[in-house]
Write an enzyme that holds these catalytic residues in place. Structure first.
Site, short mmCIF file in Angstrom:
data_model
loop_
_atom_site.label_atom_id
_atom_site.label_comp_id
_atom_site.label_asym_id
_atom_site.label_seq_id
_atom_site.Cartn_x
_atom_site.Cartn_y
_atom_site.Cartn_z
N SER A 1 0.85 -1.19 0.00
CA SER A 1 0.00 0.00 0.00
C SER A 1 0.88 1.24 0.00
O SER A 1 2.05 1.19 0.37
CB SER A 1 -0.90 0.02 1.24
OG SER A 1 -0.19 0.50 2.38
N ASP A 2 0.33 2.37 -0.41
CA ASP A 2 1.02 3.64 -0.16
C ASP A 2 0.78 4.02 1.30
O ASP A 2 0.04 3.35 2.03
CB ASP A 2 0.50 4.72 -1.13
CG ASP A 2 1.56 5.79 -1.41
OD1 ASP A 2 2.45 5.99 -0.56
OD2 ASP A 2 1.50 6.40 -2.48
N TRP A 3 1.40 5.10 1.73
CA TRP A 3 1.41 5.50 3.14
C TRP A 3 -0.02 5.62 3.67
O TRP A 3 -0.80 6.46 3.22
CB TRP A 3 2.14 6.84 3.28
CG TRP A 3 2.31 7.33 4.68
CD1 TRP A 3 1.33 7.76 5.52
CD2 TRP A 3 3.53 7.46 5.41
NE1 TRP A 3 1.85 8.15 6.72
CE2 TRP A 3 3.21 7.97 6.68
CE3 TRP A 3 4.87 7.20 5.11
CZ2 TRP A 3 4.17 8.24 7.65
CZ3 TRP A 3 5.83 7.46 6.08
CH2 TRP A 3 5.49 7.98 7.33
N ALA A 4 -0.37 4.75 4.64
CA ALA A 4 -1.65 4.78 5.37
C ALA A 4 -2.86 4.52 4.48
O ALA A 4 -4.00 4.76 4.89
CB ALA A 4 -1.82 6.10 6.12
N ALA A 5 -2.65 4.02 3.25
CA ALA A 5 -3.75 3.91 2.30
C ALA A 5 -4.82 2.91 2.73
O ALA A 5 -5.99 3.05 2.37
CB ALA A 5 -3.21 3.55 0.92
#
Length: 723
Positions: free
Chosen positions: A267-271
């Site tokens: 995932s991207d950051w906190a996605a």
């Protein structure tokens, strides 16, 4: 080479909690021995995890430095029950400490070999500093310069983006990740179609047809994976109403099943947690459920898996086999990188001191910076400057070291070669007067008085203008993409001196150049040129290097045209620019339809003339490709490099086809007076497109082939394709 059975055996020894922790990625602040220089690319939130979970986590991001990473890895192995090493990942986007031009600028070089070399240099510096994986390349196709992240892409064309995607992956990974410890694993991003964010606003909604997704936005990701890219990162945006991080159709059906990708999906950051504000998950438990079902292996900087996956498995909502397949992919990547046999891998303090920011790497950065600059205007041959001319270097970038651009977190601005330093290294101090003239967004009378004093004694005014680096990049979206008003006012006031003016632009996106292009005599687009930027620009300004860069993203005439791109469709009522009074056609009343500067555009200090376009036949078949030949002549007085571009139009398709599509290009170096025949071959595969039923095939019929120096200025011939 991965020892799959060894990894399966290891997986079978792991507890459920240990397996789930392997799917957690944490940033620098969670690790003892990490300092404050770790990169933070999203909001830091309380994750509510224990020290034991940190000890079992599978990967870390935003850390670099051989001694630091050796310490953290050794402590981790000491505390990890099964001795499973950490993966260290980071955003090495356009250089590690030796910073190259931003990717959009690298694209403008049209130099695939040098692009690959830039990634190789970045990989070597990152690897000896302890990094294992880079979150690059970013291959999102971009058409809206308001979006700050256009600076990370190589432009608006799917073919060219695909070629650069392959080049970057080759440069980062090499041929043997296991044994070549000067390489890093690549992670292509952002899957998928992040570059189509509505309004050019970061993280915003994306809505497009599947045909458009497949035709324009997917090819570069697929090219990166075909080149062997080890990882994929999900995008923040929705795709067909579903955030990518929870999009099973995108991640399972297309990426895993159709394309056969069995690498790590992160995932991207906190996605994953952001699925809640997106509105497709009511809580963290549902977010974790949807992400794992979609096939997301690693959760970056939220803890929904750690907190909720045990219960989801115990209740039978999630099959533990999904966890096992995700963990196995993570373990296999660690094994491919050789971490089980050498957990410290390339981290080497001595090599770090020798390799990072070494002269060889800086020379490559300087070459790339020079090739990335695009000469946009040069009235009366003002450039190159005469060595005897008195120069007034004025503007907020005259002495600025803010030329690395966004996503250069290990680069040191103070190490960058500034433009004033580079000019003074070329000519005597007595010939250069330097003044700030204005700030990025403010000009005082004191500023202007200093600028006027410098300009009055000069033969030529060189204005160093642009955006602060934080005005582009992630979260750096702008609705008004002109230069700030203070700089436009500086131009207007200096224009009254009636002296020749050169504008050198430092920016991360195509700009609306009104107030610049129409006011000055020469414009050099330098982008954010990296560590050796000032030196490369000085090389061009004084003619030691002949500019050869060509735009890979159109410059709009007005922001009101956006998105504006070369490979657009026609309409049922197309506008003829020669018919200025036409009303009931597809046009604006107040601005042209066409961009100010088209895709592929760029000037040289010499001139090139194209001869007649010659086709090998008027008929092309599957078994008889079409040969296209043109003779290009350097008609100027200097050696130069031309980017010869080939485009094709399908006159009648099953669905509407673009007016032009780039299919090939060739970079040709020519001495003064030299001519060279450039030959292209058009294959049937290059005529394929996605039909209404999404079948990827070609049609018989009439085609137009265009060859020229950019997407606007071309010569053309017609041919027929028959089966």
């Amino acid at each position: 080479m991965v020892n799959r059975q060894r990894m399966v055996d290891l997986l079978q020894q792991m507890t459920l909690e240990e397996k789930i922790a392997q799917l957690l990625q944490l940033a620098a602040p969670f690790y003892d021995g990490a300092d404050s220089d770790g990169v933070i690319t999203g909001p830091m939130k309380e994750l509510g995890i224990t020290e034991e979970t940190v000890r079992q986590a599978g990967s870390a991001l935003g850390l670099a430095g051989a001694e630091k990473i050796k310490h953290i890895q050794q402590m981790h192995l000491k505390n990890n029950r099964l001795g499973i090493p950490l993966l260290f990942m980071a955003d090495i986007i356009h250089g590690f400490k030796t910073i190259f031009p931003i990717p959009l600028a690298i694209g403008c070089s049209w130099d695939l070999e040098l692009a690959e070399k830039s990634a190789e240099v970045a990989a070597k510096e990152a690897a000896v500093s302890g990094v294992h994986v880079t979150f690059a390349p970013m291959v999102d196709l971009v058409r809206d310069p308001r979006w700050g992240r256009v600076m990370e892409s190589t432009g608006e064309d799917p073919y060219l983006n695909s070629m650069f995607a392959r080049a970057f992956v080759r440069g980062f990974q090499g041929d043997d990740l296991t044994n070549d410890r000067h390489r890093v694993a690549a992670c292509v991003k952002h899957f998928a179609a992040y570059g189509l964010a509505e309004g050019g606003r970061d993280y915003n909604t994306v809505d497009l047809s599947e045909r458009q997704l497949r035709e324009y936005y997917l090819p570069a990701y697929k090219a990166a994976l075909d080149e062997g890219c080890e990882m994929v990162m999900t995008s923040f945006n929705t795709v067909d109403g579903i955030p990518a991080t929870a999009n099973s159709k995108l991640m399972r059906d297309l990426l895993r099943d159709e394309w056969g990708f069995d690498g790590v999906l992160i995932s991207d950051w906190a996605a994953i947690k952001e699925l809640i504000p997106h509105g497709v998950a009511a809580n963290e438990e549902e977010a974790a459920y949807k992400a794992i079902q979609a096939g997301v292996d690693i959760e970056m900087m939220t803890s929904t898996y750690v907190h909720h996956m045990p219960e989801l498995i115990a209740s039978g909502k999630v099959d533990e086999a999904l966890i096992d397949e995700a963990v196995l992919r993570v373990l296999q990547l660690k094994d491919k990188l050789g971490l089980f046999d050498n957990p410290l891998r390339g981290a080497d303090p001595e090599a770090e001191r020798e390799v990072v920011f070494c002269e060889e790497h800086r020379n490559i950065s300087r070459e790339m910076a020079a090739k990335s600059c695009v000469l946009l205007k040069n009235e009366e041959g003002l450039l190159p400057l005469q060595p005897s001319s008195r120069i007034a270097l004025i503007g907020p970038f005259a002495k600025s070291s803010d030329i690395l651009g966004n996503w250069s977190w290990t680069g040191v601005k103070d190490d960058a070669v500034r433009l004033d330093q580079a000019l003074l290294a070329k000519v005597p101090d007595s010939l250069v007067a330097i003044a700030e003239g204005s700030g990025i967004e403010m000009m005082t009378e004191e500023h202007y008085s200093e600028a006027l004093s410098a300009a009055e004694q000069a033969d030529v005014i060189v204005l160093a203008l642009g955006e602060h680096s934080d005005m582009s990049g992630e979260g750096g979206c702008r609705a008004d993409i002109k230069l700030p008003q203070a700089q436009l006012e500086l131009i207007a006031r200096l224009k009254q001196l009636h002296k020749p003016i050169v504008a050198v632009l430092f920016n991360g996106r195509p700009l609306d150049l009104h107030g610049v292009y129409d006011q000055v005599d020469a414009v050099l687009e330098a982008w954010y040129p990296g560590s050796e930027g000032g030196a490369a620009i000085a090389d061009i300004l004084y003619g030691d290097v002949n500019p050869s860069g060509r735009l890979t993203m159109s410059f709009p005439y007005s922001v009101g045209q956006v998105p504006v791109y070369y490979n657009h469709f026609n309409t049922g009522r197309p506008h003829d620019p020669k018919d200025v009074d036409a009303r009931y056609v597809s046009r604006y009343l107040d601005v042209p339809n066409a961009p100010l500067l088209p895709f592929g555009y760029g000037l040289s200090y010499t001139t090139f003339v194209y001869g007649e376009l010659v086709l090998s036949d008027e008929i092309m078949t599957v078994d008889r490709p079409l040969r296209v030949e043109v003779t290009v002549t350097n008609t100027g007085e200097l050696a130069g490099e031309e980017v010869v571009q080939l485009y094709v139009r399908d006159i009648s398709g099953d669905v509407v086809r673009p007016l032009k599509e780039l299919k090939d290009f060739a970079k040709v170096s020519l001495e003064p007076g030299e001519s060279r025949k450039v030959t292209f071959t058009i294959m049937e595969e290059q005529l394929r497109y996605h039909h209404a039923d999404l079948q990827f095939t070609s049609d018989p019929g009439e085609f137009v082939v265009f060859v020229g120096s950019n997407s606007r200025d071309v010569i053309e011939c017609r041919f027929h394709f028959v089966r």
